[in-house]
Design a protein around this motif. Structure first.
Motif, short mmCIF file in Angstrom:
data_model
loop_
_atom_site.label_atom_id
_atom_site.label_comp_id
_atom_site.label_asym_id
_atom_site.label_seq_id
_atom_site.Cartn_x
_atom_site.Cartn_y
_atom_site.Cartn_z
N GLY A 56 -1.75 -7.01 3.46
CA GLY A 56 -1.16 -6.16 4.30
C GLY A 56 -0.83 -4.77 3.54
O GLY A 56 -0.60 -3.92 4.22
N VAL A 57 -0.86 -4.99 2.15
CA VAL A 57 -0.74 -3.50 1.40
C VAL A 57 -1.75 -3.77 0.53
O VAL A 57 -2.33 -5.12 0.01
N GLU A 58 -2.18 -2.70 -0.14
CA GLU A 58 -2.98 -2.78 -1.56
C GLU A 58 -2.50 -3.26 -3.01
O GLU A 58 -2.80 -4.02 -3.70
N LYS A 59 -0.87 -2.83 -2.77
CA LYS A 59 -0.18 -3.15 -3.95
C LYS A 59 1.23 -3.37 -3.52
O LYS A 59 1.98 -2.45 -2.53
N LEU A 60 2.08 -4.15 -4.17
CA LEU A 60 3.21 -4.31 -3.80
C LEU A 60 4.22 -3.09 -4.70
O LEU A 60 3.66 -2.70 -5.62
N GLU A 61 5.32 -2.73 -4.02
CA GLU A 61 6.04 -1.63 -4.60
C GLU A 61 7.07 -1.99 -5.35
O GLU A 61 7.74 -1.39 -6.37
N ASN A 62 7.56 -3.39 -5.22
CA ASN A 62 8.79 -3.83 -5.81
C ASN A 62 8.46 -5.29 -6.28
O ASN A 62 7.69 -6.04 -5.64
N SER A 63 9.31 -5.80 -7.25
CA SER A 63 9.40 -6.91 -7.61
C SER A 63 10.43 -7.59 -6.78
O SER A 63 11.56 -7.00 -6.22
#
Ligand code: SF4
Length: 787
Positions: A442-449
């Motif tokens: 869904g996204v290239e990279k997570l923004e959060n843990s």
């Protein structure tokens, strides 16, 4: 006499005794007061909603709001559309679960360290306020993607009354970090999708039209042994059709049903399949016309132009590709432990079969190389060109899907999803998780843990996840995941890690409509209840409704419907898609309705008949032996050393695999887990009856036991690189030498650094499989010593 009736009667008798005592000087005749009237017995239909997913019908007999006994479906016959949906011993023990000592009774909050298990009771009002304010705090501080809805399947079959309520609420609050995949079938799912475009398969009933059942790690007799769970269909078919079983362990599904048991080293099924392919190709017993017409990449003729030379399957099998190794039966014998001659015999049988039904359970794919295992098995029906006709299957697990939907969860504004096995990584390292390294979708990279975990009816937080001791350390650190909500029926090992712990209703106390898909019939069950939920428990719907009120999204949550109206809405929505279903009123009135399953259930029959008109959901529309998408991923993804994604199915050695001789110096035995009749995953572990009926013991071959001076019943310590488990031994030739097996699902109970509860995940690894990033829980090397 049941507890409540006893209490009621004793209270009445106590009062009478006082009255009589007051009148000891009376001349009146001493009269024993009449027994207080007891209500008539009542029968309600209900269902076992655990994650064996068979949803068997249960007849719940209650009196005065208390369950007095649980029976099963006794209507109909043992065949066809009238098949009895008989529950197994687990479902029939549900009454024990309702009245278990560790049943959660009231909301609680943690007062000790995380995992220590120290809680104090609180009011529902305090519980709701705390959860609402923590949700708001985490959303405001980090964003909605810091809220993780955890994989959980304790009430897997509820259609309106289960987990969907919590997802629906979170979506109304702006969304949450979701997950994909499952702990059951993580690796086989993408393997099947990349090969066939979906996970479809033939129905069990096609086994009866087969002349050879070839199964790999397939064990419905211990996982779904109910009247319509598949175990019966399989057993009946094995009485008339030759059955060859490939499994390291001689399971209950083999016991007395098999014609041949081929004991295989765990994780090496792909090598066996490749040797079968070699034998079929080299003996010209393969179906070239089928492979040319329906498949991509069998040989150079159908290899995509993007592929390098000799990247086709045939070149790889014959030793004409990069590795230069011919995948002969002799080569595979050394890897698998199956004698060369037996591999050749199996290839001959496969070639001679008119309609082989080839299938696999989900154990073989729960390995470090599990995706390759599944894809290698899928090759067998293709090589002999037996697909789309009566009696055949594509190598997937037999079809077992029902037609009921679930409560709609709305739209999740957070597009990111993680593999369900990667949540511990998303706690410790979420901000660095990417699509190409960790399988984020869904996204290239997570923004959060992850900062908030919503765990509803899930014991994956500690028990069913891997490396239990390592996972416990992550959860104990409150600076990482800041809040954990658990809502469950009993004090599971996962519940011990809650900050707020809510008591749930049980399936026998719930109203809902569920379905049990048999092979010829589907059973629709209107779960009603006359059981008074004990103590102060609330369902997921009730909890989420109250939170929705407090957080200003009540209208969106209910859409004006009461819970019962949601049950009806969900059912009617399913009926719109499948008008053959009985009406809502009919289901409610009858309680248990059996309807015919439509179609013959032959997988890919339409595609085989007209491959252009009925193209598959793959990029080429054909069966992709060579996948260009996987070829690209093998180039672009970041993989740890030793992990492989390949365009064609390939056997590969793995860490802690059959040929990891370095680790074997200290840990010489392979270990797998197996399901038993006494548990569904970790559900039902807290029922003493079932612990008595089915022993928890590590299976060892006599050769391995003798060399360690062990006999059955000895207490032993099982060690891996991750941790230690204490259990007892079962010495049996039903497991091959060099391999051990520990029943999965026992509850984690740490004591001085050793798990004395016998949970296999105390020794399994957190390292995910290459493509699915799934749980490799059958890839373990261990040593076993007397305790
Ligand atoms: S555990 Fe599965 S097979 Fe047994 S009763 Fe429950 S649903 Fe049926």
């Amino acid at each position: 006499m049941e507890r409540r009736s006893f209490l009621k009667a004793s209270a009445a008798l106590g009062c009478a005794a006082t009255v009589v005592g007051c009148k000891t000087d009376s001349d009146e005749v001493n009269v024993v007061p009449p027994q207080p009237p007891l209500t008539e017995e009542q029968m309600n239909w209900s269902s076992c909603t655990c994650n064996c997913a068979a949803s068997c019908a249960l007849k719940v007999i209650s009196q005065d709001g208390v369950v007095t006994r649980v029976e099963s479906d006794n209507l109909g016959t043992d065949k066809g559309v009238e098949l009895q949906s008989r529950a197994c011993l687990r479902g029939r023990a549900s009454r024990q679960k309702i009245y278990a000592n560790d049943r959660l009774k009231v909301p609680m909050k943690r007062v000790g360290k995380r995992g220590e298990g120290k809680f104090i009771p609180i009011s529902w009002d305090e519980a709701y306020s705390t959860i609402a304010s923590e949700l708001r705090r985490v959303i405001d501080t980090y964003g909605n993607d810091a809220i993780y809805w955890q994989y959980a399947s304790g009430t897997n079959q509820f259609r309106a009354g289960g987990r969907e309520s919590s997802k629906r609420l979170l979506n109304l609050l702006g969304g949450f970090l979701d997950m994909y995949g499952s702990y059951s079938a993580a690796q086989i799912a993408p393997a099947s999708v990349y090969t066939f475009g979906d996970m479809s398969s033939s129905a069990y009933k096609q086994m009866n039209n087969s002349d050879l059942i070839l199964s790999f790690g397939f064990n419905p007799s211990e996982t779904r042994m109910s009247g319509s769970g598949g175990g019966l269909d399989y057993s009946l078919a094995c009485q008339q059709v030759e059955a060859i079983i490939v499994d390291p362990r001689y399971s209950e599904s083999a016991l007395g049903k098999e014609h041949t048991w081929l004991a295989i080293r765990p994780g090496t099924d792909a090598a066996l399949c490749e040797a079968l392919a070699y034998q079929l190709i080299s003996q010209n017993q393969h179906d070239q016309a089928f492979l040319d017409k329906y498949c991509v990449g069998f040989d150079e003729k159908t290899l995509p132009t993007s592929a390098p030379a000799n990247a086709d399957y045939k070149s790889y099998i014959l030793g004409n590709s990069d590795d230069g190794i011919a995948k002969t039966p002799k080569w595979a014998a050394e890897i698998t432990g199956i004698p060369e001659l037996n591999i050749i015999k199996l290839a001959d049988k496969l070639a001679a079969a008119n309609a082989p039904y080839i299938t696999q359970g989900w154990g073989p794919q729960r390995q470090a190389n599990g995706e390759q295992t599944s894809r290698a098995i899928f090759m067998l029906p293709l090589l002999v060109g037996k697909l789309g006709i009566a009696g055949t299957n594509n190598g997937n697990w037999p079809r077992h899907a029902h037609s009921l939907g679930a409560m709609p969860i709305g739209t999740n504004s957070i597009k990111a999803k993680i593999p369900c096995f990667m949540w511990t990584e998303a706690i410790t390292n979420g901000v660095n998780m990417t699509a190409v390294e960790h399988g984020v979708q869904g996204v290239e990279k997570l923004e959060n843990s992850i900062k908030f975990i919503w765990n509803y009816a899930g014991n994956t937080m500690i028990n069913q996840h891997s490396d239990t001791f390592g996972t416990a350390k992550i959860l104990e650190d409150e600076s990482l995941c800041e809040f954990i909500l658990v809502h469950d029926v009993q004090m599971t090992p996962s519940a011990m890690y809650a900050d707020i712990l809510l008591p749930d209703v049980m399936d026998l106390e719930q109203h809902d409509i569920v379905a049990n898909p048999g092979t010829d019939m589907e059973t629709i069950i209107a779960m009603t209840s006359s059981v008074k939920p004990p103590f102060d428990v609330k369902s997921c719907f009730e909890v989420c409704l109250e939170l929705a009120k407090r957080m200003g999204v009540e209208d969106g949550f209910t859409e004006g419907r009461s819970y019962q109206q949601w049950v009806e809405f969900v059912y009617e929505s399913s009926r719109k898609r499948n008008p053959a279903l009985p009406t809502y009123q009919e289901v409610i009135e009858q309680g248990l309705v059996k309807v015919s399953q439509s179609g013959e259930g032959i997988v890919m029959d339409k595609f085989i008949a007209s491959p252009v008109e009925n193209a598959l959901n793959t990029p080429s529309g054909k069966i992709e032996i060579y996948s260009e998408r996987l070829a690209q991923m093998s180039e672009n993804w970041v993989l740890p050393e030793g992990d492989i994604i390949s365009a064609i199915p390939k056997f590969c050695d793995t860490w802690e695999g059959a040929r990891d001789t370095v680790t074997q110096e200290k840990y010489p035995l392979q270990m797998i887990g197996h399901h038993t009749k006494g548990r569904t995953h970790s559900s039902f572990h807290n029922i003493p009856w079932l612990r008595e009926a089915v022993e928890d013991a590590v299976w060892m071959n006599p050769i391995d036991a003798d060399s360690r001076g062990l006999k059955s019943g000895d207490t032993v310590i099982v060690n891996s690189k991750r941790g230690s488990v204490r259990t007892v031994t079962k010495v049996t030739p039903r497991i091959m030498p060099g391999v051990t097996s520990l029943p999965q699902g026992a509850w984690f109970k740490p004591e001085n650094g050793v798990d004395i509860g016998g949970n296999i995940n105390s020794i399994t690894s957190l390292r995910p499989s290459p493509l699915a990033k799934g749980n490799p829980q059958h890839t373990n090397l261990v040593q076993i010593k007397k305790a």
